[in-house]
Design an enzyme around this catalytic site. Structure first.
Site, PDB file in Angstrom:
ATOM      1  N   GLU A  19     -16.385   5.991   3.919  1.00 60.55           N
ATOM      2  CA  GLU A  19     -15.728   5.384   5.076  1.00 60.55           C
ATOM      3  C   GLU A  19     -15.673   6.389   6.221  1.00 60.55           C
ATOM      4  OE1 GLU A  19     -11.523   4.514   4.724  1.00 60.55           O
ATOM      5  OE2 GLU A  19     -11.262   6.039   3.186  1.00 60.55           O
ATOM      6  N   ARG A  71       0.835  -1.207   0.000  1.00 55.65           N
ATOM      7  CA  ARG A  71       0.000   0.000   0.000  1.00 55.65           C
ATOM      8  C   ARG A  71       0.872   1.260   0.000  1.00 55.65           C
ATOM      9  NH1 ARG A  71      -4.596   0.216   4.417  1.00 55.65           N
ATOM     10  NH2 ARG A  71      -2.807   0.700   5.752  1.00 55.65           N
ATOM     11  N   LYS A 116      -2.853   6.015   1.215  1.00 52.29           N
ATOM     12  CA  LYS A 116      -2.728   6.483   2.607  1.00 52.29           C
ATOM     13  C   LYS A 116      -1.773   7.677   2.655  1.00 52.29           C
ATOM     14  CE  LYS A 116      -2.531   4.519   7.264  1.00 52.29           C
ATOM     15  NZ  LYS A 116      -3.820   5.001   7.735  1.00 52.29           N
TER      16      LYS A 116
HETATM   17  N1  PLP Z   1      -9.585   4.120   6.313  1.00 48.76           N
HETATM   18  C1  PLP Z   1      -8.861   5.119   6.838  1.00 48.76           C
HETATM   19  C2  PLP Z   1      -9.216   6.503   6.466  1.00 48.76           C
HETATM   20  C3  PLP Z   1      -7.804   4.834   7.701  1.00 48.76           C
HETATM   21  O1  PLP Z   1      -7.087   5.819   8.233  1.00 48.76           O
HETATM   22  C4  PLP Z   1      -7.522   3.495   8.027  1.00 48.76           C
HETATM   23  C5  PLP Z   1      -6.396   3.173   8.885  1.00 48.76           C
HETATM   24  O2  PLP Z   1      -5.349   2.822   8.470  1.00 48.76           O
HETATM   25  C6  PLP Z   1      -8.315   2.496   7.486  1.00 48.76           C
HETATM   26  C7  PLP Z   1      -9.338   2.836   6.620  1.00 48.76           C
HETATM   27  C8  PLP Z   1      -8.074   1.079   7.822  1.00 48.76           C
HETATM   28  O3  PLP Z   1      -6.960   0.538   7.150  1.00 48.76           O
HETATM   29  P1  PLP Z   1      -6.142  -0.628   7.806  1.00 48.76           P
HETATM   30  O4  PLP Z   1      -7.095  -1.694   8.157  1.00 48.76           O
HETATM   31  O5  PLP Z   1      -5.190  -1.047   6.755  1.00 48.76           O
HETATM   32  O6  PLP Z   1      -5.470  -0.080   9.005  1.00 48.76           O
HETATM   33  C1  COI Z   2      -4.401   3.017  11.457  1.00 47.50           C
HETATM   34  O1  COI Z   2      -5.436   2.435  11.781  1.00 47.50           O
HETATM   35  O2  COI Z   2      -3.294   2.436  11.457  1.00 47.50           O
HETATM   36  C2  COI Z   2      -4.408   4.420  11.040  1.00 47.50           C
HETATM   37  O3  COI Z   2      -3.438   4.884  10.512  1.00 47.50           O
HETATM   38  C3  COI Z   2      -5.603   5.233  11.295  1.00 47.50           C
HETATM   39  C4  COI Z   2      -5.340   6.478  12.065  1.00 47.50           C
HETATM   40  C5  COI Z   2      -6.604   7.156  12.339  1.00 47.50           C
HETATM   41  C6  COI Z   2      -4.678   6.220  13.337  1.00 47.50           C
END
Ligand code: PLP
Ligand code: COI
Length: 346
Positions: free
Chosen positions: A220, A79, A184
């Site tokens: 989201e 990612r 991200k």
């Molecule tokens: N969506 C957003 C906006 C986020 O900041 C996060 C956190 O990382 C997620 C979704 C969830 O992604 P992940 O499950 O890879 O942490």
């Molecule tokens: C995560 O879940 O790792 C993120 O980066 C989300 C953030 C809001 C802390």
């Protein structure tokens, strides 16, 4: 001194060391470990002006068998690479990314919470940013990659699976239709800060963003993906402006394993009325049930036009999904998919 992780939330807590590397003229340096957390940066570095920055978040757990596991780090590298490609800047290759994450864990070994500290973990934050001095608008040629760690508790600071409230954000969008929401990037979070401040002042835990073009379907939460349970279905939005969550991806696999029908599709705001269980999911929030979603014409507006209510505790299907994911992360359940990377102290 023994750390009481049950008193910790998702915050910065000091650790021993960070690990960094730089990519200059297309060549990555060897990783450097340092206990000096103050990096020296040129003030013309692209990150300060044009937000050439993407980051990751992943968790490290001490298992029931005493072994230390990192959850799906390869997915984070992929990612980050996609974000760096979008920004047209160099990305750390897989072996460097993995090496630096492992090294960061080893250097901060005593901050990996004990198995018994239920939902605590050592959270790794890998960050990639534009490093070379520049003035004109263009991508960064050189990059710095830093992996840092913090021993964290739950995202809200409350007990895990404690439901929270959310508000629909109708007058602040997170991501444009053809924008950068699927990566991200630090810039995506900057867009949500002001709206979050308003929502938090009003007592909401989460912000639920809609598609920016029509404001009719769910994208989201500001911190995490959205998923709902309806009967035997696991429903989650499919949109290129939603961050592809590694937690959501893992939950979809587990949902299939449990015989749920996984529906990845456009999810309309009206459907909120019909869901049995609604949750946010992500690395930081894990699964956090949502007990109420308010719909308002504008965040600052006092009127709530619609209220969608759910149970005051985590629903049974979501709980089962949670137990399976945490079970794999903490070595209580078989890691059928090979999601965990084991780390030795040295
Ligand atoms: N969506 C957003 C906006 C986020 O900041 C996060 C956190 O990382 C997620 C979704 C969830 O992604 P992940 O499950 O890879 O942490
Ligand atoms: C995560 O879940 O790792 C993120 O980066 C989300 C953030 C809001 C802390």
């Amino acid at each position: 001194m023994e750390i009481d992780y049950s008193k910790r939330s998702f915050s910065y807590y000091p650790t021993n060391a960070i690990v960094y590397a730089t990519c200059i003229d297309g060549k990555w340096s060897a990783p450097v470990v340092t206990n000096d957390f103050n990096l020296s940066l040129h003030c013309f570095a692209g990150v300060f002006h044009y937000a050439s920055c993407c980051f990751e978040g992943l968790k490290v757990f001490r298992g029931v068998d005493g072994r230390v596991r990192m959850f799906r780090p390869d997915e984070n590298q992929k990612r980050m690479k996609s974000g760096a490609d979008y920004l047209d800047m160099p990305a750390p290759p897989m072996d460097l990314f993995m090496d630096m994450c492992i090294r960061c864990v080893q250097e901060n070994w005593e901050y990996i919470p004990p198995y018994e500290s239920a939902s605590a973990s050592l959270y790794l934050r890998p960050v990639l940013f534009g490093y070379n001095p520049q003035l004109g608008i263009h991508s960064a040629d050189d990059a710095m990659f830093v992996v840092m760690a913090s021993g964290v508790g739950t995202y809200s600071g409350a007990k895990s699976l404690m439901p929270g409230t959310a508000v629909i954000s109708r007058n602040y969008d997170r991501a444009a239709t053809f924008g950068s929401g699927g990566y991200k990037l630090g810039a995506n979070y900057a867009q949500s800060l002001h709206a979050y401040n308003i929502a938090h002042r009003l007592g909401y835990r989460e912000l639920l963003f809609l598609d920016s073009a029509t404001h009719t379907h769910i994208e989201e939460f500001g911190s995490s993906n959205f998923f709902a349970i309806k009967g035997n279905s696991y429903i989650t939005p499919d949109s290129s402006s939603v961050l592809p969550s590694i937690t959501n991806k893992s939950l979809r696999k587990v949902a299939e394993e449990f015989g749920l029908k996984v529906e990845r599709r456009t999810v309309y705001v009206e459907e909120l009325e019909s869901f049995d269980e609604v949750n946010s999911c992500g690395t930081a929030v894990v699964i956090t049930p949502i007990c109420r979603i308010d719909d308002k014409p504008a965040l600052e507006d006092g009127t709530v036009t619609r209220e969608f209510k759910y149970a005051d505790e985590c629903g049974p299907v979501s709980r089962k999904l949670y137990d399976r994911i945490i079970g794999i992360q903490k070595g209580l359940e078989e890691d059928t998919y090979g999601w965990c990377t084991f780390i030795n102290e040295h």
